[in-house]
Scaffold this motif. Structure first.
Motif, PDB file in Angstrom:
ATOM      1  N   GLU A  50      35.904  57.042  31.421  1.00 38.16           N
ATOM      2  CA  GLU A  50      36.657  57.330  32.636  1.00 38.16           C
ATOM      3  C   GLU A  50      37.194  56.108  33.375  1.00 38.16           C
ATOM      4  OE1 GLU A  50      37.488  60.476  33.655  1.00 38.16           O
ATOM      5  OE2 GLU A  50      36.440  61.251  31.911  1.00 38.16           O
ATOM      6  N   ILE A  51      37.708  55.119  32.664  1.00 41.69           N
ATOM      7  CA  ILE A  51      38.445  54.050  33.340  1.00 41.69           C
ATOM      8  C   ILE A  51      39.867  54.587  33.523  1.00 41.69           C
ATOM      9  CG2 ILE A  51      39.061  52.751  31.264  1.00 41.69           C
ATOM     10  CD1 ILE A  51      37.990  50.929  34.326  1.00 41.69           C
ATOM     11  N   ASP A  52      40.339  54.609  34.773  1.00 36.76           N
ATOM     12  CA  ASP A  52      41.530  55.379  35.124  1.00 36.76           C
ATOM     13  C   ASP A  52      42.874  54.722  34.819  1.00 36.76           C
ATOM     14  OD1 ASP A  52      39.951  57.465  36.066  1.00 36.76           O
ATOM     15  OD2 ASP A  52      39.848  56.609  38.078  1.00 36.76           O
ATOM     16  N   CYS A  53      42.958  53.395  34.963  1.00 40.31           N
ATOM     17  CA  CYS A  53      44.262  52.765  34.777  1.00 40.31           C
ATOM     18  C   CYS A  53      44.089  51.304  34.370  1.00 40.31           C
ATOM     19  CB  CYS A  53      45.098  52.857  36.053  1.00 40.31           C
ATOM     20  SG  CYS A  53      44.441  51.918  37.442  1.00 40.31           S
ATOM     21  N   ALA A  54      45.181  50.706  33.924  1.00 37.67           N
ATOM     22  CA  ALA A  54      45.137  49.311  33.482  1.00 37.67           C
ATOM     23  C   ALA A  54      44.811  48.366  34.632  1.00 37.67           C
ATOM     24  CB  ALA A  54      46.469  48.930  32.841  1.00 37.67           C
ATOM     25  N   THR A  55      45.273  48.681  35.828  1.00 39.06           N
ATOM     26  CA  THR A  55      44.968  47.847  36.988  1.00 39.06           C
ATOM     27  C   THR A  55      43.479  47.881  37.289  1.00 39.06           C
ATOM     28  OG1 THR A  55      47.167  48.238  37.898  1.00 39.06           O
ATOM     29  CG2 THR A  55      45.487  47.458  39.427  1.00 39.06           C
ATOM     30  N   CYS A  56      42.870  49.050  37.201  1.00 41.58           N
ATOM     31  CA  CYS A  56      41.419  49.182  37.407  1.00 41.58           C
ATOM     32  C   CYS A  56      40.660  48.386  36.351  1.00 41.58           C
ATOM     33  CB  CYS A  56      40.995  50.642  37.351  1.00 41.58           C
ATOM     34  SG  CYS A  56      41.721  51.670  38.641  1.00 41.58           S
ATOM     35  N   ALA A  57      41.128  48.440  35.118  1.00 40.91           N
ATOM     36  CA  ALA A  57      40.484  47.705  34.027  1.00 40.91           C
ATOM     37  C   ALA A  57      40.550  46.202  34.290  1.00 40.91           C
ATOM     38  CB  ALA A  57      41.147  48.046  32.695  1.00 40.91           C
ATOM     39  N   GLN A  58      41.698  45.719  34.757  1.00 41.05           N
ATOM     40  CA  GLN A  58      41.840  44.286  35.040  1.00 41.05           C
ATOM     41  C   GLN A  58      40.953  43.873  36.211  1.00 41.05           C
ATOM     42  OE1 GLN A  58      43.763  41.974  33.188  1.00 41.05           O
ATOM     43  NE2 GLN A  58      42.380  40.660  34.348  1.00 41.05           N
ATOM     44  N   LYS A  59      40.894  44.713  37.244  1.00 39.21           N
ATOM     45  CA  LYS A  59      40.035  44.430  38.401  1.00 39.21           C
ATOM     46  C   LYS A  59      38.574  44.347  37.967  1.00 39.21           C
ATOM     47  CE  LYS A  59      39.023  47.704  41.365  1.00 39.21           C
ATOM     48  NZ  LYS A  59      39.106  48.712  42.439  1.00 39.21           N
ATOM     49  N   LEU A  60      38.167  45.270  37.110  1.00 39.24           N
ATOM     50  CA  LEU A  60      36.799  45.289  36.608  1.00 39.24           C
ATOM     51  C   LEU A  60      36.512  44.045  35.765  1.00 39.24           C
ATOM     52  CD1 LEU A  60      34.209  46.970  36.549  1.00 39.24           C
ATOM     53  CD2 LEU A  60      35.127  48.173  34.565  1.00 39.24           C
ATOM     54  N   GLN A  61      37.431  43.689  34.880  1.00 35.44           N
ATOM     55  CA  GLN A  61      37.247  42.504  34.042  1.00 35.44           C
ATOM     56  C   GLN A  61      37.119  41.250  34.902  1.00 35.44           C
ATOM     57  OE1 GLN A  61      39.742  41.936  30.536  1.00 35.44           O
ATOM     58  NE2 GLN A  61      40.062  39.822  31.150  1.00 35.44           N
ATOM     59  N   ASP A  62      37.982  41.098  35.886  1.00 34.03           N
ATOM     60  CA  ASP A  62      37.940  39.914  36.747  1.00 34.03           C
ATOM     61  C   ASP A  62      36.601  39.800  37.466  1.00 34.03           C
ATOM     62  OD1 ASP A  62      40.528  39.324  35.964  1.00 34.03           O
ATOM     63  OD2 ASP A  62      41.445  40.093  37.808  1.00 34.03           O
ATOM     64  N   ALA A  63      36.086  40.922  37.946  1.00 35.80           N
ATOM     65  CA  ALA A  63      34.801  40.922  38.655  1.00 35.80           C
ATOM     66  C   ALA A  63      33.641  40.634  37.704  1.00 35.80           C
ATOM     67  CB  ALA A  63      34.593  42.252  39.362  1.00 35.80           C
ATOM     68  N   ILE A  64      33.671  41.223  36.518  1.00 36.32           N
ATOM     69  CA  ILE A  64      32.593  41.022  35.540  1.00 36.32           C
ATOM     70  C   ILE A  64      32.525  39.555  35.118  1.00 36.32           C
ATOM     71  CG2 ILE A  64      31.859  41.526  33.165  1.00 36.32           C
ATOM     72  CD1 ILE A  64      32.873  44.414  33.650  1.00 36.32           C
ATOM     73  N   GLU A  65      33.669  38.916  34.963  1.00 34.78           N
ATOM     74  CA  GLU A  65      33.686  37.520  34.544  1.00 34.78           C
ATOM     75  C   GLU A  65      33.023  36.597  35.565  1.00 34.78           C
ATOM     76  OE1 GLU A  65      37.853  36.951  33.627  1.00 34.78           O
ATOM     77  OE2 GLU A  65      37.441  37.231  31.495  1.00 34.78           O
ATOM     78  N   LYS A  66      32.886  37.038  36.801  1.00 31.41           N
ATOM     79  CA  LYS A  66      32.262  36.236  37.853  1.00 31.41           C
ATOM     80  C   LYS A  66      30.747  36.443  37.948  1.00 31.41           C
ATOM     81  CE  LYS A  66      36.471  36.160  40.546  1.00 31.41           C
ATOM     82  NZ  LYS A  66      37.172  36.671  41.716  1.00 31.41           N
ATOM     83  N   VAL A  67      30.218  37.415  37.206  1.00 32.92           N
ATOM     84  CA  VAL A  67      28.776  37.681  37.227  1.00 32.92           C
ATOM     85  C   VAL A  67      28.045  36.516  36.565  1.00 32.92           C
ATOM     86  CG1 VAL A  67      26.951  39.188  36.315  1.00 32.92           C
ATOM     87  CG2 VAL A  67      29.042  40.187  37.272  1.00 32.92           C
ATOM     88  N   GLU A  68      26.984  36.060  37.211  1.00 33.57           N
ATOM     89  CA  GLU A  68      26.207  34.947  36.663  1.00 33.57           C
ATOM     90  C   GLU A  68      25.664  35.320  35.283  1.00 33.57           C
ATOM     91  OE1 GLU A  68      22.133  32.462  37.529  1.00 33.57           O
ATOM     92  OE2 GLU A  68      23.018  33.613  39.161  1.00 33.57           O
ATOM     93  N   GLY A  69      25.878  34.445  34.324  1.00 34.28           N
ATOM     94  CA  GLY A  69      25.393  34.659  32.970  1.00 34.28           C
ATOM     95  C   GLY A  69      26.451  35.183  32.021  1.00 34.28           C
ATOM     96  N   VAL A  70      27.542  35.706  32.551  1.00 37.31           N
ATOM     97  CA  VAL A  70      28.617  36.207  31.690  1.00 37.31           C
ATOM     98  C   VAL A  70      29.408  35.012  31.165  1.00 37.31           C
ATOM     99  CG1 VAL A  70      30.771  37.516  31.605  1.00 37.31           C
ATOM    100  CG2 VAL A  70      28.804  38.436  32.825  1.00 37.31           C
ATOM    101  N   GLU A  71      29.475  34.894  29.851  1.00 35.87           N
ATOM    102  CA  GLU A  71      30.254  33.824  29.234  1.00 35.87           C
ATOM    103  C   GLU A  71      31.705  34.255  29.064  1.00 35.87           C
ATOM    104  OE1 GLU A  71      28.073  33.019  25.657  1.00 35.87           O
ATOM    105  OE2 GLU A  71      26.460  32.010  26.754  1.00 35.87           O
ATOM    106  N   LYS A  72      31.899  35.525  28.709  1.00 39.26           N
ATOM    107  CA  LYS A  72      33.244  36.074  28.535  1.00 39.26           C
ATOM    108  C   LYS A  72      33.162  37.589  28.642  1.00 39.26           C
ATOM    109  CE  LYS A  72      37.269  36.018  25.610  1.00 39.26           C
ATOM    110  NZ  LYS A  72      37.882  35.683  24.362  1.00 39.26           N
ATOM    111  N   ALA A  73      34.199  38.163  29.228  1.00 37.30           N
ATOM    112  CA  ALA A  73      34.277  39.618  29.319  1.00 37.30           C
ATOM    113  C   ALA A  73      35.713  40.056  29.062  1.00 37.30           C
ATOM    114  CB  ALA A  73      33.828  40.101  30.696  1.00 37.30           C
ATOM    115  N   SER A  74      35.850  41.168  28.386  1.00 37.85           N
ATOM    116  CA  SER A  74      37.168  41.729  28.124  1.00 37.85           C
ATOM    117  C   SER A  74      37.086  43.245  28.307  1.00 37.85           C
ATOM    118  CB  SER A  74      37.599  41.402  26.695  1.00 37.85           C
ATOM    119  OG  SER A  74      38.814  42.056  26.394  1.00 37.85           O
ATOM    120  N   VAL A  75      37.948  43.772  29.176  1.00 35.36           N
ATOM    121  CA  VAL A  75      38.025  45.210  29.388  1.00 35.36           C
ATOM    122  C   VAL A  75      39.376  45.659  28.861  1.00 35.36           C
ATOM    123  CG1 VAL A  75      38.055  47.064  31.084  1.00 35.36           C
ATOM    124  CG2 VAL A  75      36.509  45.126  31.404  1.00 35.36           C
TER     125      VAL A  75
END
Length: 72
Positions: free
Chosen positions: A9-34
């Motif tokens: 249930e990811i609704d749109c490409a903009t939501c996916a990009q917003k989620l990816q940008d936030a996940i990449e800032k989580v401590e310990g994340v080396e790389k994330a791609s949504v």
């Protein structure tokens, strides 16, 4: 370690990009791609901390996109 997870249930490409940008800032994340088209999250984090990082990513995703679920 790199693993991929289905996104439910990811609704749109903009939501996916917003989620990816936030996940990449989580401590310990080396790389994330949504990927909106494939409805997939690919997450790279240190082997010894992967489960902890994934738990934080799941909580963040639930806060940012309440309708989206990361299927483990």
């Amino acid at each position: 370690m790199r693993k991929s997870f289905k996104l439910d249930e990811i609704d749109c490409a903009t939501c996916a990009q917003k989620l990816q940008d936030a996940i990449e800032k989580v401590e310990g994340v080396e790389k994330a791609s949504v990927n909106f088209i494939t409805q997939k999250l690919t997450l790279t984090a240190p082997d010894d901390r992967f489960d902890d990082v994934l738990d934080r990513v799941v909580r963040l995703a639930a806060d940012l996109e309440p309708d989206c679920e990361i299927v483990r």
